[in-house]
Design a protein around this motif. Structure first.
Motif, mmCIF file in Angstrom:
data_model
loop_
_atom_site.group_PDB
_atom_site.id
_atom_site.type_symbol
_atom_site.label_atom_id
_atom_site.label_comp_id
_atom_site.label_asym_id
_atom_site.label_seq_id
_atom_site.Cartn_x
_atom_site.Cartn_y
_atom_site.Cartn_z
ATOM 1 N N ASP A 45 0.836 -1.199 0.000
ATOM 2 C CA ASP A 45 0.000 0.000 0.000
ATOM 3 C C ASP A 45 0.873 1.252 0.000
ATOM 4 O OD1 ASP A 45 -2.097 1.756 0.201
ATOM 5 O OD2 ASP A 45 -2.341 1.501 2.366
ATOM 6 N N THR A 46 0.653 2.122 -0.966
ATOM 7 C CA THR A 46 1.455 3.343 -1.095
ATOM 8 C C THR A 46 0.641 4.598 -0.789
ATOM 9 O OG1 THR A 46 0.949 3.522 -3.470
ATOM 10 C CG2 THR A 46 2.927 2.260 -2.843
ATOM 11 N N SER A 47 -0.523 4.433 -0.196
ATOM 12 C CA SER A 47 -1.396 5.587 0.050
ATOM 13 C C SER A 47 -0.743 6.602 0.982
ATOM 14 C CB SER A 47 -2.734 5.120 0.633
ATOM 15 O OG SER A 47 -2.526 4.377 1.834
ATOM 16 N N LEU A 48 -0.010 6.125 2.000
ATOM 17 C CA LEU A 48 0.653 7.045 2.923
ATOM 18 C C LEU A 48 1.740 7.829 2.187
ATOM 19 C CD1 LEU A 48 1.133 8.198 5.728
ATOM 20 C CD2 LEU A 48 2.620 6.227 6.218
ATOM 21 N N ASN A 49 2.535 7.130 1.368
ATOM 22 C CA ASN A 49 3.590 7.796 0.600
ATOM 23 C C ASN A 49 3.011 8.863 -0.320
ATOM 24 O OD1 ASN A 49 4.269 4.827 1.124
ATOM 25 N ND2 ASN A 49 6.293 5.678 0.729
ATOM 26 N N GLU A 50 1.900 8.535 -0.984
ATOM 27 C CA GLU A 50 1.286 9.477 -1.916
ATOM 28 C C GLU A 50 0.694 10.677 -1.184
ATOM 29 O OE1 GLU A 50 -1.482 7.059 -3.973
ATOM 30 O OE2 GLU A 50 0.037 5.966 -5.119
ATOM 31 N N SER A 51 0.118 10.428 -0.010
ATOM 32 C CA SER A 51 -0.438 11.535 0.779
ATOM 33 C C SER A 51 0.656 12.494 1.225
ATOM 34 C CB SER A 51 -1.185 10.990 2.004
ATOM 35 O OG SER A 51 -2.278 10.177 1.610
ATOM 36 N N VAL A 52 1.780 11.930 1.675
ATOM 37 C CA VAL A 52 2.907 12.765 2.100
ATOM 38 C C VAL A 52 3.466 13.546 0.915
ATOM 39 C CG1 VAL A 52 5.252 12.720 3.035
ATOM 40 C CG2 VAL A 52 3.486 11.288 4.045
ATOM 41 N N LEU A 53 3.481 12.924 -0.262
ATOM 42 C CA LEU A 53 3.939 13.620 -1.470
ATOM 43 C C LEU A 53 3.060 14.834 -1.772
ATOM 44 C CD1 LEU A 53 4.963 10.899 -4.108
ATOM 45 C CD2 LEU A 53 6.384 12.725 -3.183
#
Length: 310
Positions: free
Chosen positions: A184-192
């Motif tokens: 899951d990359t949702s956290l990475n994308e949100s931080v981006l």
């Protein structure tokens, strides 16, 4: 499916479609890299260590760090049939690239504030832009870039990566690494997205507002010679800002017209390699003090070569 502990290296696919041109491309990138190094001339002369050139020397150092993170690895890979980078090397490249990019955004805003004070409040300039203030602005720029980069790098290190370990580029970047993730990359994308707003958009808006006030003040100057002189003091910085944000927007936010590796590579080359080269050229061509330093360095190098030959 392999997790991140199984991935020991990544394979770059950039420039792999044109093996016959790699010798020429190698020479082009080498010349660009050496040209970027000229920007360090602003660090040489103590006479240039006034606020404007203090910011400029940090900008030059940032550009050199940025290109030094990319170009040496790229130049070495031109001599390899299999163009690779280690997993640790990829994370290190991401860390330094994001640090330099974030720091540069904030530093350009600090330079815009410097130009605003110089044009709109010239009598208060020595007080408002004291050595302590300049140091705090530059230190704050680096701190913002480091914190932002550390956050992204730590999150990238927690990703679970899948085969194939191929990156369709010539460098490691966060969006490229997210494409290889099977977690899951949702956290990475949100931080981006948050970082894009705070480190990217906010300094850009601050810089734009500063120049609106600067241009308004310049237009109120009665004489044409005065307006020309005032505008010349910020023309170089404004040019750098337009080039940087223009290329950044085109690199990351251009319309998706399909998967075209050659176009992605070309756009990234302009943003990551060519744009940093423009900064010393722009400032050197428009500034008598920097040109004087460069001529002095050239004369000293000439005398040194002549003495070695003798």
């Amino acid at each position: 499916m392999n997790n991140q502990t199984d991935v020991t290296e990544f394979i770059f696919l950039g420039f792999s479609k044109h093996p016959n041109l790699q010798g020429l491309v190698f020479l082009v990138f080498l010349v660009i890299y050496l040209t970027t190094l000229v920007g360090m001339a602003t660090n040489v002369s103590p006479a240039l260590h006034i606020p404007m050139y203090y910011f400029l020397s940090n900008l030059s150092f940032l550009d050199i760090c940025y290109t030094s993170t990319i170009i040496p690895v790229m130049l070495v890979n031109f001599f390899r049939e299999k163009k690779t980078i280690t997993y640790e090397g990829c994370l290190s490249q991401i860390f330094f690239l994001v640090t330099c990019a974030g720091t540069k955004c904030v530093l350009l805003a600090a330079m815009a504030f410097d130009r605003y004070v110089a044009i709109c409040h010239p009598l208060q300039y020595p007080v408002l832009m004291s050595v302590r203030v300049c140091f705090c602005l530059v230190s704050g720029s680096w701190l913002c870039g480091l914190v932002n980069s550390m956050t992204h790098t730590v999150l990238a290190a927690t990703l679970t990566l899948c085969e194939p370990n191929q990156i369709s580029h010539f460098l490691c970047d966060i969006p490229l690494l997210l494409k290889l993730s099977c977690s899951d990359t949702s956290l990475n994308e949100s931080v981006l997205h948050v970082a894009s707003a705070t480190i990217g958009l906010s300094p850009c808006l601050f810089t734009a507002m500063s120049y609106i006030l600067i241009i308004s003040a310049i237009l109120r100057i009665p004489s044409a010679q005065g307006r020309s002189k005032a505008f010349s003091t910020c023309a170089s910085h404004l040019t750098v800002v337009v080039v940087f944000y223009g290329m950044a927007n085109f690199n990351y936010d251009r319309p998706n017209v399909g998967c075209n590796l050659d176009m992605d590579i070309l756009v990234s080359v302009f943003f990551c390699v060519v744009t940093p080269m423009f900064n010393p050229i722009i400032y050197s061509l428009r500034n008598k003090e920097i040109k004087g330093v460069l001529w002095k360095l050239a004369r000293e190098a000439h005398f040194l070569v002549r003495s070695m030959v003798r």
